[in-house]
Design an enzyme around this catalytic site. Structure first.
Site, PDB file in Angstrom:
ATOM      1  CE1 TYR A 148      -3.582   2.628   0.312  1.00 49.48           C
ATOM      2  CE2 TYR A 148      -2.104   3.603   1.928  1.00 49.48           C
ATOM      3  CZ  TYR A 148      -3.200   3.706   1.095  1.00 49.48           C
ATOM      4  OH  TYR A 148      -3.899   4.887   1.033  1.00 49.48           O
ATOM      5  CG  ASP A 249       5.608   4.067   1.525  1.00 52.30           C
ATOM      6  OD1 ASP A 249       5.674   4.721   2.579  1.00 52.30           O
ATOM      7  OD2 ASP A 249       4.575   3.948   0.846  1.00 52.30           O
TER       8      ASP A 249
HETATM    9  C1  LIG Z   1      -0.719   5.907   4.738  1.00 50.68           C
HETATM   10  C2  LIG Z   1       0.335   5.494   3.795  1.00 50.68           C
HETATM   11  C3  LIG Z   1       0.573   6.205   2.596  1.00 50.68           C
HETATM   12  C4  LIG Z   1      -0.265   7.395   2.179  1.00 50.68           C
HETATM   13  O1  LIG Z   1      -0.156   8.464   3.048  1.00 50.68           O
HETATM   14  P1  LIG Z   1      -1.317   9.607   3.050  1.00 50.68           P
HETATM   15  O2  LIG Z   1      -0.804  10.625   4.015  1.00 50.68           O
HETATM   16  O3  LIG Z   1      -2.570   8.910   3.493  1.00 50.68           O
HETATM   17  O4  LIG Z   1      -1.414  10.123   1.668  1.00 50.68           O
HETATM   18  C5  LIG Z   1       1.592   5.762   1.777  1.00 50.68           C
HETATM   19  N1  LIG Z   1       2.336   4.694   2.097  1.00 50.68           N
HETATM   20  C6  LIG Z   1       2.145   3.990   3.235  1.00 50.68           C
HETATM   21  C7  LIG Z   1       3.031   2.827   3.539  1.00 50.68           C
HETATM   22  C8  LIG Z   1       1.129   4.360   4.111  1.00 50.68           C
HETATM   23  O5  LIG Z   1       0.908   3.641   5.219  1.00 50.68           O
END
Ligand SMILES: *Cc1c(COP(=O)(O)O)cnc(C)c1O
Length: 434
Positions: A148, A249
């Protein structure tokens, strides 16, 4: 003006979208009046122990005096100025902290407005990097299933192809490469054979690949899966061997959540680009960062374009930077990593044994993350009501009941959260019929 909370709820139901929720037939929502420490106080009178940290972000608890003060003091100086042609101490202090905290080599900071935007920025950096090198074919991304990375288009295109939103946006989304999700669990012996298909994808497609993007160690919203550090090490090695950038990420995993400051430290690796968000401001407001190496930054900057092509209106917002600085100084003052270790051992004691419950398929714990995976999906409205009746705020999805409490949660708070999960498992109406 609407003052009565039942009127608030009825206006909300008619006019406000909630995340991934029907506008015509919405699930119930609860109206919050205030929040303090680990408690979310509902307008209807209940006080709930928070098990979600408002989606991984409120690590120090709500209404924290130090964070409140940082916002108030910064507001008196300036709430916002544009970042084009101007700079300010809150942004510089934050960049300095992030450069010092993140693994050596990550030292060029781009301040973005949200996690999804920081992922877009990371992907654009990777594209511009290869473009600058004259490698115009390197435009595809490789990722793993069950990931995600956010809800904007480029981020969405690397979310899990099945449980993500691919089927709805297939025709307007770039098609990327997907390796199977990492299989070996965090605590198991690493099974080298799971690298076969990942390696084959590199061998076959490296000439068209710009970057591998992955959530290090914990896959969050795509399945709450916790995988082996050697898988991440192999990602780094394959990226090096085949000339592909590695994007980690860390939006969910950063700032201690997995028991290390950053999850990539479990594998002792440094990505070429790292995304941070969620807990960056202690959950006070939206802010994210994309941090890269001198090599990536210089290559982009010395290209024909001459610069990186991104610049949001609220880039480097001083209020958000000020509260992020205050949040990180709390981290420095208190020994948060040992607090998180204590949370981990209590979650292990309380959650892992739930595996023997007939409704439970799996349990897993790492750092301040506890997951109970059930055989049947939850009945969202009923299980939510059950948790509220037990005095806790836990928001499951699908077959996943999970908690990631604020780091300030006490042992009694954690017991309340895990007892509420255990009691939900005994309620037939909390689960959909098989
Ligand atoms: C929540 C999340 C996102 C997106 O962040 P937002 O602030 O909701 O746009 C991206 N990558 C990971 C791993 C996340 O948990």
């Amino acid at each position: 003006m609407i003052n009565n909370y039942t009127d608030i709820l009825s206006f909300d139901k008619k006019h406000l979208w909630h995340p991934y929720t029907s506008m015509t037939n919405p699930l119930p929502v609860y109206c919050v009046e205030s929040a303090s420490g680990v408690h979310i106080n509902l307008a209807s009178g209940e006080s709930l122990i928070d098990g979600m940290s408002s989606w991984w972000s409120v690590i120090h608890g709500y209404n924290h005096p130090t964070l409140n003060n940082a916002v108030v003091e910064q507001t008196k100086k300036m709430a916002h100025v544009m970042f084009g042609g101007l700079t300010h101490k809150p942004a510089v202090d934050l960049a300095q902290r992030l450069v010092n905290l993140t693994p050596a080599g990550l030292d060029k900071v781009f301040l973005a407005d949200s996690g999804s935007v920081s992922v877009e920025v990371a992907i654009k950096m990777a594209y511009q990097f290869w473009q600058a090198k004259g490698q115009h074919k390197k435009t595809r991304l490789l990722t793993v299933k069950n990931g995600y990375h956010g809800d904007t288009f480029a981020a969405m295109s690397v979310c899990d192809p099945v449980n993500g939103m691919h089927h709805m946006f297939e025709n307007v989304m770039q098609q990327h490469l997907f390796a199977p999700a990492p299989q070996t669990r965090f605590e198991q012996d690493f099974d080298e054979s799971e690298l076969t298909s990942l390696t084959a994808l590199f061998e076959q497609h490296h000439q068209s690949m710009a970057a591998l993007i992955i959530e290090p160690i914990v896959q969050g919203a795509g399945g709450m899966r916790i995988y082996h550090k050697d898988y991440l090490k192999a990602c780094r090695a394959l990226c090096d061997k085949y000339d592909v950038l590695l994007i980690c990420d860390e939006i969910a995993t950063g700032f201690g959540r997995t028991g290390k400051m950053f999850a990539c430290q479990w594998a002792d690796i440094t990505p070429d680009i790292m995304c941070l968000g969620k807990a960056l401001t202690g959950g006070y407001m939206t802010l994210a960062a994309t941090i890269t190496t001198q090599q990536v930054a210089d290559t982009i900057s010395e290209s024909e374009a001459g610069c990186f092509m991104h610049g949001p209106t609220f880039m480097g917002n001083p209020l958000a930077c000020a509260v992020a600085n205050a949040s990180l100084s709390l981290f420095e003052q208190d020994d948060y990593l040992s607090k998180i270790a204590a949370i981990e051992s209590q979650l292990k004691n309380n959650i892992l044994p739930l595996k023997s419950h007939p409704r439970v398929a799996d349990t897993r714990v790492l750092g301040a993350i506890g997951v109970v995976e059930t055989h049947q999906p939850v009945n969202m409205a009923n299980i939510q009501a059950h948790f509220v009746s037990q005095g806790v705020w836990i928001r499951p999805f699908g077959k996943l009941i999970y908690i990631m409490p604020p780091y300030v949660a006490t042992s009694a708070d954690l017991n309340a959260l895990t007892s509420a999960i255990a009691s939900a498992l005994d309620q037939d109406n909390c689960f959909s019929a098989s």
